[in-house]
Design an enzyme around this catalytic site. Structure first.
Site, PDB file in Angstrom:
ATOM      1  CB  VAL B 128      -0.928   0.040   1.249  1.00  0.00           C
ATOM      2  CG1 VAL B 128      -1.779   1.303   1.243  1.00  0.00           C
ATOM      3  CG2 VAL B 128      -1.819  -1.193   1.313  1.00  0.00           C
ATOM      4  CB  THR B 161       6.073  -6.613   5.723  1.00  0.00           C
ATOM      5  OG1 THR B 161       6.066  -5.492   6.588  1.00  0.00           O
ATOM      6  CG2 THR B 161       6.537  -7.845   6.481  1.00  0.00           C
ATOM      7  CE  LYS B 272      17.406 -13.556  48.252  1.00  0.00           C
ATOM      8  NZ  LYS B 272      18.005 -14.883  48.189  1.00  0.00           N
ATOM      9  CB  ILE B 340      11.903  -4.308  36.544  1.00  0.00           C
ATOM     10  CG1 ILE B 340      10.643  -3.509  36.925  1.00  0.00           C
ATOM     11  CG2 ILE B 340      12.100  -5.487  37.507  1.00  0.00           C
ATOM     12  CD1 ILE B 340       9.345  -4.245  36.737  1.00  0.00           C
ATOM     13  CD  GLU B 366      -1.078  -4.869   9.925  1.00  0.00           C
ATOM     14  OE1 GLU B 366      -0.274  -5.794   9.976  1.00  0.00           O
ATOM     15  OE2 GLU B 366      -2.264  -4.967  10.260  1.00  0.00           O
TER      16      GLU B 366
END
Lengths: 114, 380
Positions: B128, B161, B272, B340, B366
Site C-alpha cells: 500500500v 514487509t 536481591k 526493573i 498497519e
C-alpha cells in the site's frame, strides 16, 4: 464509519425505489433484521453484499462507495461551516452574560493573532 | 451473557502455537536479531509452513487452518511472545490472505490462497505505502492503466514487509490519481512478474528478522482477472482488510508484553538488594502490577474486536482501539521491564531491549496510532 455511510446510501436508494425494508430484504434473501443492521452500519458489508444490493436497486456499485470515501475523509476533518454552525448552536444555549464573555474572548484572540 | 472461556478447539490451537513458538521461534529470535544485516531466514518460513501457520486464516477448503479471528488472535499472542520480527513474515501472509479470502473470486482463491497453505513455504504481502501515500491512501500514485486484457502498473511502493520475497503481492494502485479514494484498485501481482524489482531493503532498529523494502513497478503487466473485487473498489477493500487484521496486531502486542513482563517478574523475584528480593519493594511490585493490569486490559479489548469480527459485526472502532491500546501498552510494559532489570535490561544479554525495539514498530505500521485515533474520533 465506512459501513455507516454505505448503510445510509442503501437506505436512501431503497427509499428512492419506494421499497420497504421488508420488501428489499425478501428480494435479497436477507432477514429484515440483517438489512436493518446493514443500513445502520452495525454489520460488516462485504463487496459481494454491496454488489447484490446495487443490482437489486439498479444503482452502479460506486453510488454506494464514492460518497462513502469522501464522507470518510470529511468525517476526519470538520468543515468550517460545521464548526461555525456548532458555535452558533452552543452560543444560543448560553445566558446573555456568558455570550458577552465569549465575544470578549474572541475579540481578545483576534487581537493576539494580529 | 459474556464468557471468557476458550473453546476446546481454541485451547488446542493455543497449545499448538505456544509449543511452536517455544520450540521453533524463540531459540532463534536473539540470533537473528543480532545479525548485522537484515536477518530474514527462509528456514523459519519453512517451519511456519510445516505447522501450516502461513495459512492460519485461510479456509480449510483451500488447505489452510481456517481458524476464526478469536483463534487467530490467540495464536498471534503466542507467536508475538516469541519474536515479533520473525512473526512479521507470517503476518504478511495473514494480511494478504485476509484480503483475498474476503474479496477474491473462486478462481483467484484457488490459484493464490492455496500457495500459502500446507507445506508451501511461500510468502505473500500487501503493498500500500508510497513516498507520498501512507496514512493518506488516496494519495497513491502507482498507476494502473487498462490495456486490453491487462493492466499496466507503474510506480514505487515503500516499507513493504516481505518485499522481494513474496510469491505474490496485493498491490493498491490508482486508475486516476485525481479520483483519489474512488480511483483505487487492488491487484494480485505475481512476485516474478517482469518489470517488478526490489529496491532498497530497510535497516531497522527492530523487527530485524523481517525484510522490509521498496518495490519498483516498471510496466508490470497484470492480467485483468487479477483485479480484486470490482473496478475502483480498492479503498473499501483496503479498509476492510486492515480492520480485520488489526486484532492480530493487538494480540501480538499482548504477546510481546507478556514475554517482557514474565522476565521482569522472575528477575524481580530473584534479584536481591538490601538482603531481600527487589519485588518486596512496592516501587517494583507496583510496576509489575501495572504491567499485569495493562496486559489483561489489552487482551480483553483485542478479544472483543476479534469477537465482533467473528459475529460479522462492524469492528472498525474496536479494531482501532485494540491496536492503539495494545501497541502503546507494549511499549510501556517493555520499557518498565527494562527499568526493573536496571543495567541488565539495557544490555543485549537480556531480551527485553529487543522486545522494546520491536514493540515500537507496532505503533507505526498497519496504520499509525494517530490514524487509528482519527478513525475512533470520527466514530464517537
Amino acid at each position: 464509519m465506512i459501513y455507516k455511510n454505505i448503510g445510509k446510501m442503501i437506505q436512501k436508494a431503497r427509499e428512492e425505489a419506494g421499497l420497504s425494508q421488508e420488501e428489499l430484504s425478501s428480494r435479497l434473501g436477507y432477514t429484515q433484521a440483517a438489512l436493518s443492521n446493514y443500513e445502520l452500519g452495525k454489520r460488516r458489508l462485504y463487496l459481494a453484499n454491496i454488489e447484490q444490493i446495487a443490482n437489486e436497486l439498479n444503482k452502479p456499485l460506486n453510488y454506494f462507495l464514492e460518497d462513502t470515501a469522501e464522507t470518510a475523509k470529511a468525517g476526519q476533518e470538520k468543515t468550517q461551516d460545521e464548526i461555525t454552525s456548532e458555535i452558533d448552536k452552543l452560543l444560543l444555549e448560553l445566558p446573555p452574560e456568558e455570550r458577552k464573555n465569549i465575544l470578549e474572548y474572541i475579540q481578545w484572540r483576534k487581537e493576539r493573532l494580529r | 451473557m459474556i464468557g471468557f472461556d476458550l473453546t476446546k478447539e481454541q485451547l488446542e490451537c493455543q497449545k499448538m502455537a505456544r509449543e511452536f513458538a517455544e520450540k521453533e521461534i524463540k531459540p532463534y529470535a536473539a540470533e537473528l536479531d543480532k545479525r548485522p544485516e537484515t536477518a530474514f531466514d527462509w528456514n523459519i518460513v519453512r517451519r511456519f509452513a510445516k505447522a501450516n501457520l502461513l495459512g492460519l486464516n485461510v479456509p480449510k477448503e483451500y488447505g489452510g487452518l481456517g481458524v476464526d479471528m478469536m483463534t487467530a488472535v490467540i495464536v498471534a499472542e503466542e507467536i508475538g511472545a516469541a519474536c515479533l520480527g520473525i512473526m512479521s513474515a507470517a503476518a504478511g501472509n495473514w494480511l494478504a490472505t485476509t484480503c483475498l479470502k474476503h474479496v477474491g473470486t473462486e478462481n483467484q482463491k484457488r490459484r493464490y490462497l492455496t500457495r500459502c497453505c500446507g507445506g508451501n513455504a511461500l510468502l505473500a504481502a500487501l503493498a500500500v505505502t508510497e513516498a507520498e501515500a501512507g496514512s493518506d491512501m488516496a494519495g497513491i500514485k502507482t498507476l494502473a492503466v487498462r490495456n486490453g486484457d491487462h493492466y499496466i502498473l507503474n510506480g514505487t511502493k515503500i516499507f513493504i514487509t516481505n518485499a522481494g520475497l513474496a510469491n505474490f503481492y496485493i498491490v493498491f494502485a490508482t486508475s486516476d490519481p485525481k479520483k483519489r479514494h474512488s480511483g483505487l484498485n487492488a491487484f494480485i501481482v505475481d512476485g516474478d512478474s517482469p518489470g517488478l524489482t526490489l529496491g532498497a531493503v530497510e535497516d531497522k532498529i527492530g523487527l530485524r528478522a523481517s525484510q522490509v523494502g521498496t518495490l519498483i513497478f516498471k510496466d508490470v503487466k497484470v492480467p485483468v482477472e487479477n483485479l480484486l473485487g470490482a473496478e475502483n473498489t480498492g479503498f473499501l477493500i483496503a479498509m476492510q482488510t486492515l480492520d480485520m487484521s488489526r486484532p492480530c496486531l493487538g494480540g501480538a502486542g499482548v504477546g510481546v508484553s507478556r514475554a517482557a513482563y514474565e522476565i521482569a517478574l522472575s528477575y524481580a523475584r530473584e534479584r536481591k538488594q538490601y538482603g531481600r528480593p527487589i519485588i518486596e519493594n512496592q516501587a517494583i511490585s507496583f510496576m509489575l502490577a501495572d504491567m499485569a493490569i495493562e496486559i489483561e486490559a489489552a487482551r480483553l479489548l483485542t478479544w472483543k474486536a476479534a469477537w465482533l469480527i467473528d459475529q460479522g459485526m462492524d469492528s472498525t472502532k474496536a479494531s482501532s482501539m485494540c491496536k492503539v491500546f495494545s501497541t502503546e501498552m507494549a511499549e510501556r510494559v517493555c520499557s518498565r521491564a527494562i527499568q526493573i532489570l536496571g543495567a541488565h535490561g539495557y544490555t543485549r544479554d537480556w531480551p527485553v531491549e529487543k522486545y522494546y525495539r520491536d514493540a515500537k514498530a507496532m505503533a507505526i505500521y498497519e496504520g499509525t496510532n494517530q490514524i487509528q485515533r482519527m478513525i475512533i474520533a470520527s466514530m464517537l
